[in-house]
Design an enzyme around this catalytic site. Sequence first.
Site, PDB file in Angstrom:
ATOM      1  N   GLU A 129       0.859  -1.186   0.000  1.00 62.90           N
ATOM      2  CA  GLU A 129       0.000   0.000   0.000  1.00 62.90           C
ATOM      3  C   GLU A 129       0.896   1.238   0.000  1.00 62.90           C
ATOM      4  O   GLU A 129       1.738   1.402   0.885  1.00 62.90           O
ATOM      5  CB  GLU A 129      -0.900  -0.014   1.239  1.00 62.90           C
ATOM      6  CG  GLU A 129      -1.804   1.209   1.364  1.00 62.90           C
ATOM      7  CD  GLU A 129      -2.960   1.188   0.389  1.00 62.90           C
ATOM      8  OE1 GLU A 129      -3.560   2.262   0.170  1.00 62.90           O
ATOM      9  OE2 GLU A 129      -3.266   0.127  -0.159  1.00 62.90           O
TER      10      GLU A 129
ATOM     11  N   CYS B  19      -6.446  -0.883   6.662  1.00 59.81           N
ATOM     12  CA  CYS B  19      -6.614  -0.920   8.127  1.00 59.81           C
ATOM     13  C   CYS B  19      -7.353   0.317   8.640  1.00 59.81           C
ATOM     14  O   CYS B  19      -6.901   0.969   9.585  1.00 59.81           O
ATOM     15  CB  CYS B  19      -5.267  -1.069   8.823  1.00 59.81           C
ATOM     16  SG  CYS B  19      -4.011   0.110   8.303  1.00 59.81           S
TER      17      CYS B  19
ATOM     18  N   HIS C 179      -7.448   3.060  12.619  1.00 63.81           N
ATOM     19  CA  HIS C 179      -7.436   4.520  12.689  1.00 63.81           C
ATOM     20  C   HIS C 179      -8.714   5.047  13.337  1.00 63.81           C
ATOM     21  O   HIS C 179      -8.670   6.003  14.119  1.00 63.81           O
ATOM     22  CB  HIS C 179      -7.254   5.112  11.296  1.00 63.81           C
ATOM     23  CG  HIS C 179      -5.867   5.008  10.771  1.00 63.81           C
ATOM     24  ND1 HIS C 179      -4.825   5.757  11.274  1.00 63.81           N
ATOM     25  CD2 HIS C 179      -5.325   4.232   9.802  1.00 63.81           C
ATOM     26  CE1 HIS C 179      -3.711   5.461  10.626  1.00 63.81           C
ATOM     27  NE2 HIS C 179      -3.990   4.531   9.730  1.00 63.81           N
TER      28      HIS C 179
ATOM     29  N   CYS D 143      -0.145   4.907   4.891  1.00 62.82           N
ATOM     30  CA  CYS D 143      -0.281   5.251   6.312  1.00 62.82           C
ATOM     31  C   CYS D 143       0.950   6.026   6.804  1.00 62.82           C
ATOM     32  O   CYS D 143       0.819   7.004   7.537  1.00 62.82           O
ATOM     33  CB  CYS D 143      -0.422   3.988   7.157  1.00 62.82           C
ATOM     34  SG  CYS D 143      -2.074   3.323   7.293  1.00 62.82           S
TER      35      CYS D 143
END
Length: 501
Positions: free
Chosen positions: A14, A64, A68, A498
């Site tokens: 990612e 994910c 968060h 992220c």
Amino acid sequence: MAQKIILDPVTRIEGHLRIDTRVDNGQVIEAWSKGEMFRGFEALLKGRDPLDAPVITQRICGVCPVSHAIASCKAIEAANDLRVPANGHLLRTLVLAANYLQSHILHFYHLSALDFVQVEALLDYAGRDPVLLDLRHWAQGELNSNRVLPVAPFLPKLPGDYPGNREWNLGALGHYVEALDIRQEAHRMAALLGGKIPHTATLVPGGLTLLPEAALLEDFRTRLRRVKRFIENCYIPDLLLAARLFPAYAETGRGVERYLSYGAFDEAGGSWMPAGTVRHEGYAPLDLSLIREETHASFYRGNLQESPQAAAAPVPQPDKPGAYSWLKAPRYDGLSYEVGPLARLKVAAAAGHRPIAQALAAFLREAGLPEHKLASTLGRHAARALEALLIAERMERWLDQVDPAAPAIAPHNNRMTGTGVGLVEAPRGALGHWITLAAGRIGSYQCVVPSTWNFSPRGQGQDPGPVEAALQGTPVNPDFQGLEVARVVRSFDPCIACAVH
């Protein structure tokens, strides 16, 4: 004479990551982890309504988002002294656990296993498995055509030492396809309680906006049992076979051998997996005051060493001398720490969590992996597989504890002032959200995420980040064009979207 091997971009992750290495005498002697974009979520949150934060921060990552959302909710709850009911904690934990299962299965089969599988084994498959027959039909068209199509899921690939073991190659490829359905089941589990996935609708400060009806919980349980069977019958056996076929990867990717966990999965008596750190001196409790983010080698103005709670949104400086990454460099007591499944199991075992320590020891014996080799590329994959099994088993207990008649959310107050920290263990490791609130608005917001820890650039003292350290000493064959480097890097399950939040 030293040479360079560069992977740009690192695929099947990612986000956008570049890895530069310097190689001498067939080994990596130095590495640089380079996050190649800036997103600025922290800056765009400033001045917004606090209730926007769980919604917006979920968009940092589609893999994910649950982590968060929960971290953001916890930060707001801490700032406003909101007490989540027991049912709210349990339901959040179940949503998070479902997200873990899909993420771990995704990582092994769809992001990492292809680095170890000889796809060409499909060409002479003569069995009756309909999945493998469909794959063979695809492979005969694509591999024999000398073309690489964008839709081809297994191509392009780097040349390398892919094994000729038929059981492994065909088994892993068949399970690659089955894992897509199993991930859907895990997503459905998360959506049953989260409203939708990715980016849930029910996770809010104070708990969860859902009435946990008994029928819904049994639907969740039925899907969980299917996912658990896949972990037991496919994931674990495939991991054990890979360990026998690639013993050299128990010798590579050692890293910094310092581990940090915030504690995973809220239960009535605290986190199921304990918080803390592990280094050569042993286990120590977590002390948040020791966390700093450094920007010495990052594309941000100044050479900062700031606490996330005190830090302002960083000012980008893409022409900064000596900088090479958009990632900041989190440090704990001045040192880089690895986070993730391996760190969670290491911390839990060192903290005296006997069931996890015993399960880890038994699994390592079955894998033929000595405890001291757990800090390795293979060890990270083993830790993730074992953690998936332990979580699936624990989820049955959490389901049993949910009370369909009890509230899952606390009433909100309208104060919305103060400061708060929300800590959660995401599938990839320690995730923290730091927030300050004033007059009902967000004054500042900081996210320190797992891949920022693992893929951080050098710190103020020129110490390498965990991935940079793990790559040092990796044997490489120049004909393989960096395959060995990619294997080590992917064992950390990168999420650079992220990391540059």
